[in-house]
Design an enzyme around this catalytic site. Structure first.
Site, PDB file in Angstrom:
ATOM      1  N   GLU A  93       5.067   3.696   0.932  1.00 29.36           N
ATOM      2  CA  GLU A  93       4.989   3.773   2.386  1.00 29.36           C
ATOM      3  C   GLU A  93       5.457   2.468   3.045  1.00 29.36           C
ATOM      4  O   GLU A  93       6.201   2.489   4.016  1.00 29.36           O
ATOM      5  CB  GLU A  93       3.527   4.058   2.773  1.00 29.36           C
ATOM      6  N   ASP A  94       5.047   1.342   2.507  1.00 26.11           N
ATOM      7  CA  ASP A  94       5.221   0.076   3.214  1.00 26.11           C
ATOM      8  C   ASP A  94       6.265  -0.868   2.633  1.00 26.11           C
ATOM      9  O   ASP A  94       6.553  -1.891   3.227  1.00 26.11           O
ATOM     10  CB  ASP A  94       3.872  -0.679   3.265  1.00 26.11           C
TER      11      ASP A  94
END
Ligand code: MN
Length: 741
Positions: A93-94
């Protein structure tokens, strides 16, 4: 950033290592197989991936995945695969890493969990609401594949809630709301009571900070007197338990702030009147599982010999555990101060299972090596719970449906299959969605085991069984309660098909009849029949015959003179909606009783009158009644006066439908509540300021603190009244607000 400049990178590294070491220690002291290697690899991978990134609180980002992994082992009790996935849960996600990278490094299983977690990250509400709802639904329904996704998500949410303080208030509010609506009920369904309670209390704290603080301090303030009371209550029971030779704990468990507040809201009572602030809990040690149940009942006997039990408040979850595996024996007794006290009786194992869900399974697992097997058995239990079509087993869906599935609903077939439909879909829509044949032969539906009509609007979580009959045929009026595009298309083509069949049948009947009576079929015969029956063409004539709206009467054939021999037609009095022509033939503006009568107010003049008995307004389901003077009076569908008219003058009823209009209508709303300062002002504000509705009259009475108000407003349609009632109900002190006839 709130980074503290006094903290050196060395100190930070030390903090990270300490947190990680703590995680490992918890893992190593559990009953899991010791697969430290994969966990270590995941930790280092995540630490490097998140390097240099900080959380809003200022601490290094990696502290979050470590905390989530710690919850995963300590509070949920999952093993190395889940711990590794938790450590990696925000990497895709990051950071720039992909699921493929995770798969290459950690294998298929962990990658799939991380993928699942990435897909459901972000808010379920907000800008991408429906998209997220779809994801969430998919997640729940594919949980059989890997429920660990949901459990890790739960841990992630718990840590985010614990650290919510560092978020800006608007985000706090949103996250707290989502937690209360989705995660807490889900935790409850999964049997994670401790997590559920903590999530609820944290949500409550951020949603209603002042209320939370108030209740917190009231609980603290009442602690001393509560302890005294409990000591008095417990003493005689302790004596008996000691005599039984039991090793046990006997404590008073105070309810959570949230559940106390909930009770105050639901029952409209102040804090002082919440008498069941605490439950008494007896947890006894017992190595012999086969003796647990008997000991519970023995304790029950002792307790009820000391105190009088409430006649219908015994809960036996020993014989039939709750769907989420909760087992205990609850009994409510009258305490020494005259208040009811709930006593929960559990063995240590039951208590652990209740509080910690899956974590307890590991603690009591004997031997090693069946990790996967044990896990998959538990996973399938959870999947069963979520798929259980029994209405009470899916009540968490009820809780979330309003918020989660704003634009669509999910219903269950009797086999437990799920069907997604747009909001507002009816039983008939579902039938057509399942199969055209089921739609055309549908006569009703069983919703949660209760019989409902075709037009019944379904809600998320409903279990629906379609009831069909081969003799049923599609009807034109069904178009009024088919809302899905698929349903509409299928209904229309079924109606066309049905019409075709009826025409064919009628044509055959007509020809057979002529043949039977030796009348040759000619164009002349046909056109005479058409005009005598006021049919527009031969298809219409055949359709009327096929539909039994006209019957072929043999008796009349022989009596008729030449040229009028086709008078053997007559209307079937038992079929169709035909009114004898004389009633409406008087003028050219006659009202067609067969068509849907449209209620319009064109040119400021309405073509109908509102019945004074039931005051329908646009949006209500209505029926028209044709008076002797050819006026249409509009009644509400459920009006008792109309019911009488229906019995005596059924043929004068008209189907009605509201057209666009610009008029306002009068509606009366009755409001009840507990009188308190400012209640009237708040109601008036909602009506005139917030909703800009014209008030016509307001009658307020207040009797011994009970507030009653009849309010007349001018509105454009029924929806406005519904919205207004909903808003008024939110006013503090208001118990009910509803429209009156
Ligand atoms: Mn996270």
């Amino acid at each position: 950033m709130m980074q503290n400049n006094n903290i050196t990178p060395e100190m930070e590294d030390q903090m990270i290592n300490q947190a990680y070491q703590n995680l490992l220690n918890i893992y190593l002291s559990s009953n899991h197989r010791k697969k430290v290697e994969i966990i270590d690899k995941a930790f280092k991978f995540a630490r490097d991936a998140h390097k240099g990134i900080r959380r809003r609180s200022g601490e290094p980002y990696i502290m979050h995945p470590i905390a989530v992994a710690t919850i995963v082992i300590q509070e949920i009790g999952l093993g190395s695969t889940s711990i590794s996935a938790a450590l990696l849960h925000d990497v895709v996600e990051d950071t720039d890493y992909t699921v493929e990278d995770i798969e290459a490094q950690f294998g298929h299983k962990i990658a799939r969990i991380v993928d699942g977690l990435t897909k459901i990250s972000g808010g379920i509400f907000g800008d991408q609401a429906s998209l997220q709802a779809e994801n969430f639904r998919k997640l729940l329904l594919t949980m059989g594949e890997d429920v660990r996704v949901v459990l890790i998500k739960m841990a992630d949410r718990l840590h985010n809630m614990r650290t919510l303080q560092s978020m800006p208030p608007n985000k706090q509010y949103k996250i707290a709301g989502e937690t209360l609506y989705v995660y807490a009920p889900l935790a409850h369904r999964l049997g994670l009571y401790a997590i559920k309670t903590e999530l609820e209390d944290l949500s409550f704290k951020y949603n209603h900070p002042a209320e939370y603080q108030r209740i917190r301090s009231l609980i603290d303030a009442s602690e001393e007197s509560r302890n005294d009371l409990f000591a008095r209550f417990a003493a005689p029971i302790r004596e008996r338990l000691d005599n039984m030779g039991l090793v046990y704990e006997f404590n008073a468990r105070v309810k959570s702030c949230y559940s106390i507040w909930n009770k105050m809201q639901k029952k409209h009572i102040p804090f002082e009147e919440v008498y069941d602030l605490y439950a008494a809990r007896i947890v006894f040690e017992c190595d012999d599982e086969s003796a647990e149940k008997r000991i519970c009942w023995n304790i029950y006997n002792e307790v009820t010999e000391v105190y009088t039990k409430h006649p219908d408040r015994v809960r036996d979850w020993l014989t039939t555990p709750k769907v989420n595996k909760y087992r205990a024996l609850h009994v409510t007794v009258m305490g020494p101060d005259g208040n009811w006290v709930e006593v929960q009786i559990r063995s240590r194992k039951m208590d652990d299972t209740a509080e910690r869900g899956f974590a307890a399974h590991w603690k009591y697992k004997i031997g090693e090596g069946e990790e996967e097997e044990e896990l998959s058995r538990w996973l399938s239990t959870i999947t069963d719970i979520l798929k259980d079509p029994e209405p009470n087993a899916i009540d968490f869906l009820d809780t979330v449906k309003l918020n989660l599935f704003a634009s669509e609903i999910v219903v269950f077939t009797p086999k437990g299959e799920t069907i997604t439909l747009p909001k507002g879909a009816t039983i008939l829509d579902l039938a057509f969605t399942l199969h055209t044949d089921l739609g055309t032969h549908c006569i009703a539906g069983k919703v949660n085991h209760k019989l409902k009509p075709l037009s019944y609007k379904l809600a998320s979580g409903d279990q629906v069984e379609i009831i069909s009959s081969n003799s049923q045929k599609p009807k034109p009026e069904w178009e009024k309660f088919v809302f899905t595009a698929k349903g509409k298309t299928r209904l229309r083509s079924a109606l066309r098909h049905e019409r075709r069949l009826t025409i064919e049948k009628g044509e055959k009947e007509f020809k057979d009849f002529l043949a039977d009576h030796n009348i040759p079929l000619s164009n002349e015969v046909l056109s005479l029949a058409i005009s005598r029956q006021n049919a527009s063409n031969k298809e219409e004539l055949f359709r009327m015959i096929g539909n039994d709206e006209i019957i072929l009467n043999e008796d009349m054939v022989s009596h008729k003179e030449q040229g009028a021999r086709f008078n053997w037609w007559r209307r079937n009095p038992f079929k169709g909606k035909e009114e004898p022509k004389k009633a409406t033939n008087e003028s050219s503006t006659a009202i067609d009783t067969k068509a849907i009568y449209r209620l319009t107010t064109r040119d400021g003049k309405s073509n109908y009158e509102i019945a004074s008995c039931c005051h329908p307004i646009p949006g209500d389901d209505t029926v028209g009644f044709l008076t002797n003077s050819n006026k249409v009076i509009v009644h509400k569908m459920d009006c008792p006066t109309l019911a009488r008219l229906k019995a005596s003058h059924g043929s004068r009823l008209l189907q009605t439908q509201w057209e666009d209009h610009s008029d306002t209508f009068q509606a009366t709303i009755h409001i009840e509540g507990i009188d308190q300062k400012g209640i009237l002002q708040s109601i008036v504000n909602i009506i005139s300021t917030n909703m800009s509705i014209n008030m016509k009259q307001m009658n307020v009475t207040s009797d011994q603190g009970v507030f009653n108000c009849d309010l007349q407003v001018l509105v454009s349609d029924a929806q406005v009244v519904t919205n207004l009632c909903r808003e008024i109900k939110k006013v503090k002190g208001v118990n009910s607000a509803s429209r009156m006839n």
